[in-house]
Design a protein around this motif. Structure first.
Motif, PDB file in Angstrom:
ATOM      1  N   GLU A   1      -6.501   5.598  -4.881  1.00  0.00           N
ATOM      2  CA  GLU A   1      -6.896   4.304  -4.339  1.00  0.00           C
ATOM      3  C   GLU A   1      -5.680   3.457  -3.968  1.00  0.00           C
ATOM      4  OE1 GLU A   1      -9.474   0.361  -5.614  1.00  0.00           O
ATOM      5  OE2 GLU A   1      -9.517   2.133  -6.872  1.00  0.00           O
ATOM      6  N   ILE A   2      -5.743   2.816  -2.795  1.00  0.00           N
ATOM      7  CA  ILE A   2      -4.703   1.881  -2.375  1.00  0.00           C
ATOM      8  C   ILE A   2      -5.176   0.488  -2.786  1.00  0.00           C
ATOM      9  CG2 ILE A   2      -3.337   0.975  -0.457  1.00  0.00           C
ATOM     10  CD1 ILE A   2      -2.954   3.993  -0.939  1.00  0.00           C
ATOM     11  N   LEU A   3      -4.378  -0.190  -3.581  1.00  0.00           N
ATOM     12  CA  LEU A   3      -4.726  -1.512  -4.117  1.00  0.00           C
ATOM     13  C   LEU A   3      -4.174  -2.625  -3.226  1.00  0.00           C
ATOM     14  CD1 LEU A   3      -3.697  -0.679  -7.781  1.00  0.00           C
ATOM     15  CD2 LEU A   3      -6.009  -0.615  -6.842  1.00  0.00           C
ATOM     16  N   ASN A   4      -4.854  -3.755  -3.182  1.00  0.00           N
ATOM     17  CA  ASN A   4      -4.376  -4.910  -2.429  1.00  0.00           C
ATOM     18  C   ASN A   4      -3.481  -5.818  -3.269  1.00  0.00           C
ATOM     19  OD1 ASN A   4      -5.743  -4.256  -0.028  1.00  0.00           O
ATOM     20  ND2 ASN A   4      -7.634  -5.092  -0.857  1.00  0.00           N
ATOM     21  N   GLU A   5      -3.640  -5.728  -4.576  1.00  0.00           N
ATOM     22  CA  GLU A   5      -2.840  -6.559  -5.484  1.00  0.00           C
ATOM     23  C   GLU A   5      -2.760  -5.874  -6.843  1.00  0.00           C
ATOM     24  OE1 GLU A   5      -6.354  -9.596  -6.953  1.00  0.00           O
ATOM     25  OE2 GLU A   5      -5.029 -10.204  -5.329  1.00  0.00           O
ATOM     26  N   VAL A   6      -1.890  -6.386  -7.682  1.00  0.00           N
ATOM     27  CA  VAL A   6      -1.731  -5.837  -9.029  1.00  0.00           C
ATOM     28  C   VAL A   6      -2.975  -6.187  -9.848  1.00  0.00           C
ATOM     29  CG1 VAL A   6      -0.332  -5.859 -11.130  1.00  0.00           C
ATOM     30  CG2 VAL A   6       0.770  -6.128  -8.908  1.00  0.00           C
ATOM     31  N   PRO A   7      -3.635  -5.188 -10.443  1.00  0.00           N
ATOM     32  CA  PRO A   7      -4.822  -5.478 -11.265  1.00  0.00           C
ATOM     33  C   PRO A   7      -4.467  -6.348 -12.468  1.00  0.00           C
ATOM     34  CG  PRO A   7      -4.653  -3.140 -10.794  1.00  0.00           C
ATOM     35  CD  PRO A   7      -3.373  -3.769 -10.345  1.00  0.00           C
TER      36      PRO A   7
END
Length: 114
Positions: A71-77
């Motif tokens: 998965e490519i994330l948009n921000e740090v979880p």
């Protein structure tokens, strides 16, 4: 304190952050943030910087770890900061890297970033 950036930062169990910076102090990651502009003192590396706990056996298992999470994330979880960043995370550079399959390519080497 050193800063490293790469095409992707890999966080096991979460996914990939595109064009992020990892701040490293005494061999451990202390912060990650987006690379939104050129920042003085940031060393760029092609490939992927993966953040593993001290206990991870990087040499034996890294192919398995990358296959589980693409998965490519948009921000740090947020949970990443609360649950994992308190433990010692060690940054490793993986190069070359297959960005189509989002896993190490044949001949991928890794090294710890200090």
């Amino acid at each position: 304190m050193k800063r490293y950036a790469s095409h992707f930062i890999f966080i096991p169990g979460y996914g990939y952050l595109k064009q992020y910076v990892v701040e490293v102090e005494k061999g451990c990651a202390v912060s990650v943030f987006p690379l939104t502009e050129e920042i003085e003192g940031v060393e760029w590396f092609p490939g992927v910087i993966a953040l593993f706990t001290e206990k991870a056996d990087v040499s034996a298992k890294f192919h398995d770890v990358f296959q589980k999470q693409k998965e490519i994330l948009n921000e740090v979880p947020e949970t990443f900061y609360k649950e994992q960043f308190v433990s010692r995370l060690i940054p490793y550079l993986f190069y070359p890297f297959d960005f189509t399959a989002m896993q190490p390519a044949d001949g991928t080497r890794h090294r710890q970033l200090l």
